[in-house]
Design a protein around this motif. Sequence first.
Motif, PDB file in Angstrom:
ATOM      1  N   LEU A  52       6.731   9.864   1.912  1.00 14.83           N
ATOM      2  CA  LEU A  52       5.355   8.665   1.816  1.00 14.83           C
ATOM      3  C   LEU A  52       5.362   7.726   2.650  1.00 14.83           C
ATOM      4  O   LEU A  52       6.619   7.078   3.464  1.00 14.83           O
ATOM      5  CB  LEU A  52       5.673   8.094   0.536  1.00 14.83           C
ATOM      6  N   VAL A  53       4.268   7.350   2.957  1.00 16.63           N
ATOM      7  CA  VAL A  53       4.200   6.669   3.339  1.00 16.63           C
ATOM      8  C   VAL A  53       3.792   5.094   2.784  1.00 16.63           C
ATOM      9  O   VAL A  53       3.081   5.675   1.901  1.00 16.63           O
ATOM     10  CB  VAL A  53       2.668   6.342   4.328  1.00 16.63           C
ATOM     11  N   GLU A  66       2.118   5.293  -0.700  1.00 15.00           N
ATOM     12  CA  GLU A  66       0.915   6.940  -0.778  1.00 15.00           C
ATOM     13  C   GLU A  66       1.453   6.977  -2.784  1.00 15.00           C
ATOM     14  O   GLU A  66       2.569   6.424  -2.938  1.00 15.00           O
ATOM     15  CB  GLU A  66       1.763   7.312  -0.311  1.00 15.00           C
ATOM     16  N   GLY A  67       1.048   7.217  -2.867  1.00 12.29           N
ATOM     17  CA  GLY A  67       0.991   8.082  -4.337  1.00 12.29           C
ATOM     18  C   GLY A  67       0.775   6.398  -5.701  1.00 12.29           C
ATOM     19  O   GLY A  67       0.593   7.702  -6.745  1.00 12.29           O
ATOM     20  N   PHE A 125      -2.839   4.948  -2.955  1.00 12.65           N
ATOM     21  CA  PHE A 125      -3.527   6.090  -2.500  1.00 12.65           C
ATOM     22  C   PHE A 125      -3.278   6.945  -1.808  1.00 12.65           C
ATOM     23  O   PHE A 125      -2.096   7.451  -2.366  1.00 12.65           O
ATOM     24  CB  PHE A 125      -3.597   6.044  -0.292  1.00 12.65           C
ATOM     25  N   HIS A 126      -4.059   8.108  -1.976  1.00 11.11           N
ATOM     26  CA  HIS A 126      -3.232   9.799  -2.234  1.00 11.11           C
ATOM     27  C   HIS A 126      -4.167  10.097  -1.136  1.00 11.11           C
ATOM     28  O   HIS A 126      -4.732  10.247  -0.577  1.00 11.11           O
ATOM     29  CB  HIS A 126      -4.273  10.813  -3.041  1.00 11.11           C
ATOM     30  N   ARG A 127      -2.918  10.801   0.167  1.00  6.93           N
ATOM     31  CA  ARG A 127      -3.414  11.432   1.067  1.00  6.93           C
ATOM     32  C   ARG A 127      -4.400  12.785   1.320  1.00  6.93           C
ATOM     33  O   ARG A 127      -5.245  12.696   1.713  1.00  6.93           O
ATOM     34  CB  ARG A 127      -1.778  12.007   2.249  1.00  6.93           C
ATOM     35  N   VAL A 179      -7.050   4.282   4.080  1.00  3.24           N
ATOM     36  CA  VAL A 179      -5.785   3.797   3.306  1.00  3.24           C
ATOM     37  C   VAL A 179      -5.602   2.559   4.857  1.00  3.24           C
ATOM     38  O   VAL A 179      -5.300   1.350   4.035  1.00  3.24           O
ATOM     39  CB  VAL A 179      -4.790   4.741   3.989  1.00  3.24           C
ATOM     40  N   TRP A 211      -3.121  10.806  12.311  1.00  8.45           N
ATOM     41  CA  TRP A 211      -3.052  10.271  10.696  1.00  8.45           C
ATOM     42  C   TRP A 211      -2.854   8.929  11.282  1.00  8.45           C
ATOM     43  O   TRP A 211      -3.333   7.947  10.542  1.00  8.45           O
ATOM     44  CB  TRP A 211      -1.906  10.785   9.987  1.00  8.45           C
ATOM     45  N   THR A 249       0.730  -1.517  -0.371  1.00  9.59           N
ATOM     46  CA  THR A 249      -0.299  -0.124   0.222  1.00  9.59           C
ATOM     47  C   THR A 249       1.412   1.314  -0.066  1.00  9.59           C
ATOM     48  O   THR A 249       1.719   1.158   0.817  1.00  9.59           O
ATOM     49  CB  THR A 249      -1.255   0.406   1.178  1.00  9.59           C
TER      50      THR A 249
END
Length: 343
Positions: A140-141, A54-55, A58-60, A68, A109, A52
């Motif tokens: 990024l996460v 980020e970008g 998913f997108h924050r 997420v 978050w 998973t």
Amino acid sequence: MKKIMGELALIEQIRSGAGAPRNRKVALGIGDDCAILRLPKAHEIGVTTDFTLEGRHFHRDLHPPESVGHRALARGLSDIAAMGARPLAAFLSLALPADMLATRAGQRWVESFFTGLRALGKAHDVPLAGGDTAESPTGLVLADIVLIGSAPTGRALRRSGGRAGDVLYVTGALGGSAAELVDLQHRKPDHRPAPSTPGKPGTHPQMYPQPRVEIGQALLRRHLATAAIDLSDGLSTDLAHLCHESGVGAEIFEDTLPIHPLTTKSPRGRDDAIRLALHGGEDYELLFAAPASIKMPSTLAGVPITRIGRLVRGKSVSVLDASGRRRPLKPGGWEHFSAQPKG
Ligand code: ADP
Ligand code: MG
């Protein structure tokens, strides 16, 4: 991560939220070098891992943190469901940007991410039994989830068991996840609703997809499927995988597709709704095959089961429209709807 909250404090927080460390499936959970799982007698284990990122996944600014976390676990659970397996435990490797734990907003978050993940875990009785935590070098996460499941030896539902003549079925509705994402992307940031809970099942197929864990186990237990796959990349792509592994082709009857109501909400019209149902990804429904002689229930675990086509000899995969016109069904098409790359 030595700012306001350190790595140890975070792991302690994850541990205290993980629930009972010992149960019939997990002999030893978070806190040691390994978790110890209990495998039911005459079962084998199934293992799946899913990123998973980020970008990419998913997108924050689009997905609330609860979503997420939910989606990270849902991706793994859906793979377990597609094998007809029972989930035993989840493991999470998580890399967080350094500045995240340094701010109250960042900490919130992370807390909300775990709230979403744990809520889905609770619904399916899947404990978080371990993982790893690191500082993300990229801002990024990044998360990777591992799911361990079990199935009676030799009985797990594979992609390869389909035979020409088998009927094809799907659970639930198709295209809703892509439709919800497209709608959100077209809204201005301050008009994006950010539901922090799943709400009524099926109302947020992109934010809170419902992995069909119970249905997968019912298919296995009741000998209702010869082959199965979960719809993570879209019907056209995942059907191609099932056909390839089973050495068959397929026909889909377009007017039987269970189209999610969200696909027809916008002015896109019926053609786009069909395209979303055929090619939109991330619905996490199950696609499965069964011999024509089997009387399929109309619902399983309260979810509609719809007959959408059949497996045929050869390699070609096609769609028949209401007037009997046939066209080839090529895998893919997602890029047409969304800039979000798939992985
Ligand atoms: P080690 O150094 O032996 O790998 P860690 O200090 O990384 O152990 O982790 C301590 C415990 O916390 C382990 O049981 C590990 O599985 C758990 N853990 C660490 N990070 C996570 C996470 N993100 N989610 C769940 N459990 C975690
Ligand atoms: Mg260790």
